[in-house]
Design an enzyme around this catalytic site. Structure first.
Site, PDB file in Angstrom:
ATOM      1  N   GLU A   1       4.792  -9.613  15.531  1.00 26.39           N
ATOM      2  CA  GLU A   1       4.249 -10.173  16.771  1.00 26.39           C
ATOM      3  C   GLU A   1       4.685 -11.639  16.907  1.00 26.39           C
ATOM      4  O   GLU A   1       5.106 -12.078  17.967  1.00 26.39           O
ATOM      5  CB  GLU A   1       2.724 -10.061  16.716  1.00 26.39           C
ATOM      6  CG  GLU A   1       2.077 -10.117  18.073  1.00 26.39           C
ATOM      7  CD  GLU A   1       0.566  -9.960  17.954  1.00 26.39           C
ATOM      8  OE1 GLU A   1       0.086  -9.524  16.892  1.00 26.39           O
ATOM      9  OE2 GLU A   1      -0.105 -10.297  18.941  1.00 26.39           O
TER      10      GLU A   1
ATOM     11  N   ARG B   1       0.833  -1.223   0.000  1.00 26.51           N
ATOM     12  CA  ARG B   1       0.000   0.000   0.000  1.00 26.51           C
ATOM     13  C   ARG B   1       0.855   1.255   0.000  1.00 26.51           C
ATOM     14  O   ARG B   1       0.436   2.310  -0.491  1.00 26.51           O
ATOM     15  CB  ARG B   1      -0.982  -0.019   1.174  1.00 26.51           C
ATOM     16  CG  ARG B   1      -2.082  -1.055   1.017  1.00 26.51           C
ATOM     17  CD  ARG B   1      -3.050  -1.027   2.180  1.00 26.51           C
ATOM     18  NE  ARG B   1      -2.447  -1.378   3.441  1.00 26.51           N
ATOM     19  CZ  ARG B   1      -2.254  -2.622   3.872  1.00 26.51           C
ATOM     20  NH1 ARG B   1      -2.623  -3.635   3.140  1.00 26.51           N
ATOM     21  NH2 ARG B   1      -1.675  -2.836   5.040  1.00 26.51           N
TER      22      ARG B   1
HETATM   23  P1  AMP Z   1       4.576  -1.787  11.761  1.00 24.23           P
HETATM   24  O1  AMP Z   1       5.809  -2.395  11.178  1.00 24.23           O
HETATM   25  O2  AMP Z   1       4.122  -2.468  13.015  1.00 24.23           O
HETATM   26  O3  AMP Z   1       4.700  -0.278  11.934  1.00 24.23           O
HETATM   27  O4  AMP Z   1       3.390  -2.062  10.739  1.00 24.23           O
HETATM   28  C1  AMP Z   1       3.217  -1.245   9.631  1.00 24.23           C
HETATM   29  C2  AMP Z   1       2.858  -2.050   8.409  1.00 24.23           C
HETATM   30  O5  AMP Z   1       1.828  -2.988   8.667  1.00 24.23           O
HETATM   31  C3  AMP Z   1       2.348  -1.127   7.328  1.00 24.23           C
HETATM   32  O6  AMP Z   1       2.916  -1.537   6.091  1.00 24.23           O
HETATM   33  C4  AMP Z   1       0.847  -1.273   7.360  1.00 24.23           C
HETATM   34  O7  AMP Z   1       0.317  -1.322   6.064  1.00 24.23           O
HETATM   35  C5  AMP Z   1       0.590  -2.586   8.098  1.00 24.23           C
HETATM   36  N1  AMP Z   1      -0.362  -2.442   9.223  1.00 24.23           N
HETATM   37  C6  AMP Z   1      -0.071  -2.641  10.537  1.00 24.23           C
HETATM   38  N2  AMP Z   1      -1.148  -2.468  11.302  1.00 24.23           N
HETATM   39  C7  AMP Z   1      -2.168  -2.138  10.474  1.00 24.23           C
HETATM   40  C8  AMP Z   1      -3.570  -1.800  10.666  1.00 24.23           C
HETATM   41  N3  AMP Z   1      -4.128  -1.775  11.882  1.00 24.23           N
HETATM   42  N4  AMP Z   1      -4.291  -1.494   9.583  1.00 24.23           N
HETATM   43  C9  AMP Z   1      -3.737  -1.508   8.347  1.00 24.23           C
HETATM   44  N5  AMP Z   1      -2.451  -1.810   8.096  1.00 24.23           N
HETATM   45  C10 AMP Z   1      -1.668  -2.129   9.141  1.00 24.23           C
END
Ligand code: AMP
Length: 170
Positions: free
Chosen positions: A95, A58
């Protein structure tokens, strides 16, 4: 324009307990899509940028439209084994387990200022890996840009020493 109204909450996707922030209504609305790109560019007003790098998948949508708006090129940061040429890889924790991002070795030249783009900042693990890829290539991260930030997860604390900008915060 309030972009938040174009984000749809989808409970329990892709697995139970996750509240997924769905950007497809924003993408579907011409005025909202244009406004989101305008606002991303606005956040870089005082920040010189040589190239935009977007995170699969995305992130690509906003990175590509922002690159066109700024008149600079685009670098895709991809999930493992998608890029065809010689590449760098950085892993990050999820996670459960780990995931990785890859970048072509010659995608960023030493000293270039790179704006990193993703749709959403959660824990910051993904963007942290993106930053390391750019730095390993000798580039400088000019800013980390997101459409959405889930501030309760404190992801920006992982993105040390660079401007972190998000259009919509929860
Ligand atoms: P992080 O590495 O934990 O910051 O996760 C970010 C990535 O996971 C991004 O590429 C987001 O598209 C996806 N992502 C994580 N949580 C969500 C959520 N609640 N809704 C949509 N996309 C998410």
């Amino acid at each position: 324009m309030d972009l938040k109204q174009f984000i749809r909450d989808v409970p329990d996707f892709p697995k139970p307990g996750i509240l997924f922030k769905d950007i497809t209504p924003l993408l579907r609305d011409g005025a909202a899509l244009r406004e989101s790109v305008r606002q991303l560019a606005e956040r870089l007003r005082a920040t010189p940028v040589d190239v935009v790098a977007g995170i699969e998948s995305r992130g690509f949508l906003f990175a590509a439209t922002l690159a066109i708006e700024l008149g600079v090129g685009l670098v895709p940061l991809r999930k493992p084994n998608k890029l065809p040429y010689t590449k760098l890889r950085e892993s990050y924790s999820l996670e459960y387990g780990t995931d990785s991002l890859e970048m072509h070795q010659d995608a960023v030249n030493p000293g270039e200022r790179v704006a990193l783009v993703d749709d959403l900042l959660a824990t910051g693990g993904t963007m942290g890996a993106a930053m390391r890829l750019v730095e390993r290539a000798g580039g400088r991260v000019a800013a980390c840009l997101f459409v959405i930030e889930l501030s309760v997860l404190h992801g920006r604390e992982k993105l040390v020493g660079v401007p972190v900008e998000a259009l919509i915060r929860y």
